[in-house]
Design a protein around this motif. Structure first.
Motif, PDB file in Angstrom:
ATOM      1  N   GLU A 108      78.130  13.793  35.025  1.00 15.21           N
ATOM      2  CA  GLU A 108      77.341  12.642  35.459  1.00 15.21           C
ATOM      3  C   GLU A 108      76.665  12.933  36.792  1.00 15.21           C
ATOM      4  OE1 GLU A 108      80.463   9.469  34.824  1.00 15.21           O
ATOM      5  OE2 GLU A 108      78.933   8.902  33.346  1.00 15.21           O
TER       6      GLU A 108
ATOM      7  N   ARG B 218      85.618  11.149  27.464  1.00 10.97           N
ATOM      8  CA  ARG B 218      84.225  10.728  27.277  1.00 10.97           C
ATOM      9  C   ARG B 218      83.408  11.782  26.555  1.00 10.97           C
ATOM     10  NH1 ARG B 218      82.602   7.670  31.551  1.00 10.97           N
ATOM     11  NH2 ARG B 218      80.646   7.556  30.418  1.00 10.97           N
TER      12      ARG B 218
ATOM     13  N   PHE C 294      75.587  13.242  30.697  1.00 13.60           N
ATOM     14  CA  PHE C 294      77.013  13.228  30.993  1.00 13.60           C
ATOM     15  C   PHE C 294      77.465  14.593  31.501  1.00 13.60           C
ATOM     16  CE2 PHE C 294      81.436  14.001  29.900  1.00 13.60           C
ATOM     17  CZ  PHE C 294      82.008  12.981  30.631  1.00 13.60           C
TER      18      PHE C 294
ATOM     19  N   HIS D 232      74.709  11.248  27.275  1.00 12.09           N
ATOM     20  CA  HIS D 232      75.613  10.182  26.844  1.00 12.09           C
ATOM     21  C   HIS D 232      75.279   9.843  25.400  1.00 12.09           C
ATOM     22  CE1 HIS D 232      77.199   9.233  30.838  1.00 12.09           C
ATOM     23  NE2 HIS D 232      75.992   9.550  31.282  1.00 12.09           N
TER      24      HIS D 232
END
Lengths: 376, 538
Positions: B87, B183, B27, B52
């Protein structure tokens, strides 16, 4: 593009940097006021020469500068004591009047046939000084009491007391202390309790010696005694002071009494050294100008006297300039204000410095900090 | 494009689609980050990768550069060199707003909440709500409720934030970020203010978030917590990455060595010391805080020479008022205090100092020292009249300087020179200055409050050593600390404070973090003995 100046994480506090930026500010103020001279059709350089030669070039002029400097410096010293101790006192205009009134009362009591007449004149003079100091100390001490006991805001309260002091003196000279005659003023105090003149051929009186001694004493108190240490800690950080066993309230009260006493001595010096009788409007704002002098001195008691002489001298020079060249003396007041403003503004400059990567000859420009585009 | 946090989105979007191809890029990747401040190279080629669904710990001493790195990631600072990839795509982050738009959110150590507003009002605060649309709090509350249920946050959207305990406020901060669909969550020292039980709850939440595919970075220097919750740990030292390892492949000792660059004694070396007579007795002490609220409700304790009595408890349960009341620094409403048989109840702070008390306050920067004054002047605080000449009227500058010099040497306070303003000292050096100043007076009683909060491992070691040396020298030490590890390592007896009272007292030998934790949370300890029984058995 590489910026010329970059921001520092904190202000540069070195004495050299402070001196440099202060000088820069004074030069900028002189240049700006010079433009005003030019508008008046006068040659700025000649005007400045007239201004400073009158104030500092002749014994007589310098004597006047000292006379003007005396109350300024005493009030500035009072400001140093109060503000260093965290007591934001602004009631010096009132203190000045109260001190002058108390000195008048004591001095008049030593006139022929009155209560203190048998005393030798030096003792009468000392009593007048003491009465003045005590009256001013009580005057400002009341504000200190209101602050430490009731938690009132000393800035507001002391500002208000100025009116009480000014109007109180107006009442005295139109009522109980009024001398026979048409003008609202007191009797003239006997000449043997005047502050003696100290420079032959000038009006400079012994008040300036008192001022120099007071500056030394204030410096010694703050820097060399445990009491002064406690005052300064109480002013900088009351929580740490209490933690260290310092009784903050009592220290603040003491500072208020000392500050008020010094402010009152300014009134005493003006009365026994210059006016010799109590009249309305004697202060003329000196209670506030003195605070400005203290700020310019960065609350350093040793810097107060020279700065007060400089400040007082500019007023003297301005008056001479007006008489001689017909240039309004208000330009000098503008110059004084500009100097104060720009010195205060120059504090911001100390947050910046020349970009060091400009001096690296491009060695590691690529990796150098891009820095925020900065400029005062 | 509408802002990513419009009211519809939070409730309508299905959030279960965060699962990502494990072979794809992580990520977050930070590569070769360089940040230079004048005179300091805060980050020197730092690389950090967070996958992630990974819980990643960022470990390092104060000044190692971890805060700078996180502030760059959150847009507070701009990097001088290096790349940030989200990402796999390069990202520009110039403000916290951009960071949030990219899915990066931060929970600060000091919560950014409006106490008088409800949870849902706090959550929508700062969003770019259109002024043309009515504020739909009902809908937002429903979305928050759904988030809370989904992640086990147990946050009531309509609760007023100021009424919530600290642990719940922290969960409000987390739900705020989730509401913005963040996130990657950065948590700065998240456990500093939590009880052990609240900490367990937080870790459970973090694990759920990770299972959900979100990433977590926790900034900390608590080694045990890292081992407990993190998948990977990146250790920073002097602006560089010292190592980045899986927690399963390391140990607390190994991490400590990486962090400090040498071996550190995590266990204090405590020798047996014969307990002396009681030198401090407190009966039914009650006190108020600055706001006038009673924070200490009738507390009693005894403290003996040659012992360390640990006061454990979550911050804000009256510990600060206990210390201040003992020094007469806050309004005391009732109770009595004796020092070695002398009733000092009515004595001023100066009087209590003279009677043999010394105090190291938690706030060493604003209470324990005067930032603007030199080390010499700060060393003199509390004893300013002691070294004076002429009957206490004139300061003896030579003696003051000599005292400061001896203090700096004995407690290894590192500074450029003795005239250096105390405000420019590092936290560890300032603490050594304050602690040393109080100990140099050789008091009978030393009250220390949070003595190692915010200090790095090297400084912690030094402070612990000094406290144990004081105990060995017969000093009575009252150690108030929210750090259980510290209490368990140093104290002879442990009293737990909860709600302004002592919930129970244990001999250190019978104490464990779990048991203390239960008592801290207010649960009655099953077999905690009253103070007198502990006295008798000790």
């Amino acid at each position: 593009m590489t910026p010329v100046v970059v921001r520092r994480p904190g202000p540069n506090g070195s004495p050299a940097a402070i001196a440099f930026h202060t000088a820069l500010a004074v030069l900028a103020a002189l240049a700006l006021a010079g433009a005003l001279f030019a508008v008046q059709g006068a040659d700025p350089l000649a005007a400045y020469a007239a201004l400073f030669s009158e104030a500092f070039g002749t014994m007589r002029g310098f004597g006047f500068s000292l006379v003007r400097a005396t109350p300024l410096a005493l009030i500035a010293l009072g400001t140093v004591v109060a503000w260093r101790s965290g007591f934001g006192y602004l009631g010096f205009e009132g203190c000045f009047m109260v001190g002058a009134a108390a000195a008048t009362a004591a001095a008049l009591a030593s006139a022929e046939g009155r209560m203190l007449a048998p005393l030798p004149s030096w003792l009468a003079l000392a009593l007048a000084m003491l009465a003045s100091f005590a009256a001013g100390g009580a005057w400002a001490g009341l504000v200190g009491l209101v602050r430490t006991r009731l938690g009132a805001n000393e800035v507001l309260v002391s500002l208000m007391t100025n009116y009480v002091g000014l109007l109180g003196v107006q009442y005295l000279i139109s009522g109980p202390m009024r001398a026979p005659g048409g003008l609202p003023q007191s009797e003239r105090v006997p000449s043997d309790v005047w502050l003696p003149f100290v420079i032959p051929g000038s009006r400079a009186h012994a008040g300036i010696l008192l001022t120099v001694a007071a500056a030394g004493l204030v410096w010694f108190l703050l820097r060399r005694t445990p009491l002064g240490y406690e005052l300064i800690v109480a002013g900088l950080n009351p929580a740490a002071a209490r933690y260290g066993g310092i009784e903050v309230g009592r220290r603040v009260l003491l500072a208020s009494v000392l500050a008020g006493g010094l402010g009152a001595l300014a009134g005493m010096a003006e009365l026994l050294g210059v006016q010799h009788r109590l009249v309305d409007g004697m202060g003329g704002g000196v209670g506030f100008t003195g605070v400005v002098v203290a700020l310019l001195a960065r609350l350093n008691p040793l810097a107060v006297v020279p700065l007060a002489v400089l400040y007082g001298g500019m007023t003297v020079g301005a008056d001479a300039m007006q008489r001689g060249a017909g240039i309004p003396s208000s330009i000098a007041a503008i110059l004084q204000s500009l100097i104060v403003l720009l010195i205060l503004a120059s504090e911001r400059l100390r947050y910046y410095r020349l970009n060091p990567s400009l001096f690296r000859l491009g060695r590691d420009r690529a990796g150098a900090a891009p820095g925020r585009p900065a400029g005062p | 494009m509408p802002p990513p946090w419009s009211n519809e989105r939070a409730s309508d979007k299905d959030r279960s689609n965060l699962a990502v191809n494990p072979q794809g890029p992580p990520f977050l990747e930070m590569r070769g980050i360089v940040k230079r401040f004048p005179g300091v190279l805060a980050n020197n080629g730092v690389t950090l990768a967070v996958g992630h669904g990974e819980i990643h710990a960022l470990l390092g001493e104060n000044g190692a550069g971890k805060s700078t790195l996180m502030q760059i990631l959150y847009g507070f600072h701009q990097r001088d060199a290096g790349d940030i990839l989200i990402e796999g795509r390069p990202a520009r982050i110039e403000s916290p707003k951009q960071a949030i738009a990219l899915g990066i959110g931060m929970v600060h150590q000091e919560f950014m909440l409006v106490h008088s507003m409800t949870v849902v009002e706090n959550a929508v605060l700062g969003l770019n709500l259109s002024i043309r649309r009515l504020l739909d709090l009902k809908r937002a509350a429903a979305a928050l409720q759904a988030l809370s249920d989904r992640h086990g946050l147990a946050v009531d959207p309509h609760a007023v934030v100021g009424h919530l305990p600290v642990g719940a406020q922290q969960r409000v901060e987390i739900i705020k970020l989730l509401y913005r669909d963040v996130r990657l969550l950065i948590l700065d020292e998240p456990t500093a203010v939590l009880t052990p039980q609240e900490k367990d709850g937080l870790f459970a939440v973090l694990r759920r978030l990770a299972r959900d595919g979100r990433s977590v970075v926790i900034v900390t220097h608590k080694l045990h917590e890292i081992m407990e919750v993190a998948d990977r740990v990146t250790v920073m030292r002097d602006g560089r990455v010292a190592a980045s390892v899986r927690t399963s492949e390391t140990s607390p000792r190994g991490l400590a060595r990486l962090m400090v660059g040498r071996d550190v004694a995590l266990r204090a070396d405590k020798q047996a010391v014969a307990r002396g007579p009681a030198v401090l007795r407190v009966e039914n002490l009650a006190a108020r805080d600055a706001a006038g609220e009673t924070r200490l409700h009738g507390l009693s304790l005894d403290l003996h020479a040659g012992e360390i009595l640990g006061i454990a408890g979550v911050d804000g349960n009256g510990q600060a008022q206990l210390a201040q009341a003992l020094m007469q620094l806050c309004p005391v409403t009732s109770g009595r205090v004796w020092i070695g048989g002398q009733d000092v109840t009515r004595l001023s702070p100066a009087g209590r100092r003279a009677a043999g008390m010394a105090y190291v306050p938690a706030d060493r920067r604003h209470v324990g020292s005067v930032a603007e004054l030199s080390m010499i002047d700060n060393a003199a605080l509390g004893t300013q009249a002691r070294r004076a000449r002429a009957g206490g009227l004139i300061r003896d500058e030579g003696a003051d300087r000599g005292f400061a010099k001896a203090l700096a040497a004995r407690f290894s306070v590192r500074a450029a020179h003795l005239g250096q303003p105390a405000g420019t000292l590092s936290g560890g050096n300032l603490q050594k200055l304050v602690l040393g100043r109080e100990m140099m007076r050789e008091p009978a009683i030393l009250i220390v409050e949070q003595p190692t909060r915010g200090l790095d491992a090297g400084a912690v070691e030094a402070v612990w050593g000094e406290l144990l040396a004081a105990r060995a020298g017969g000093m009575a030490v009252l150690l108030i600390s929210a750090d259980l590890e510290e209490i368990l390592n140093l104290a002879d007896r442990i009293a737990v404070m909860s709600g302004g009272r002592i919930a129970g007292t244990l001999p250190a030998a019978h104490a464990s973090a779990e048991r203390l934790g239960l008592m801290m949370a207010g649960a009655p300890a099953p077999d905690a003995q009253p103070l007198a029984a502990v006295e008798a058995s000790a």
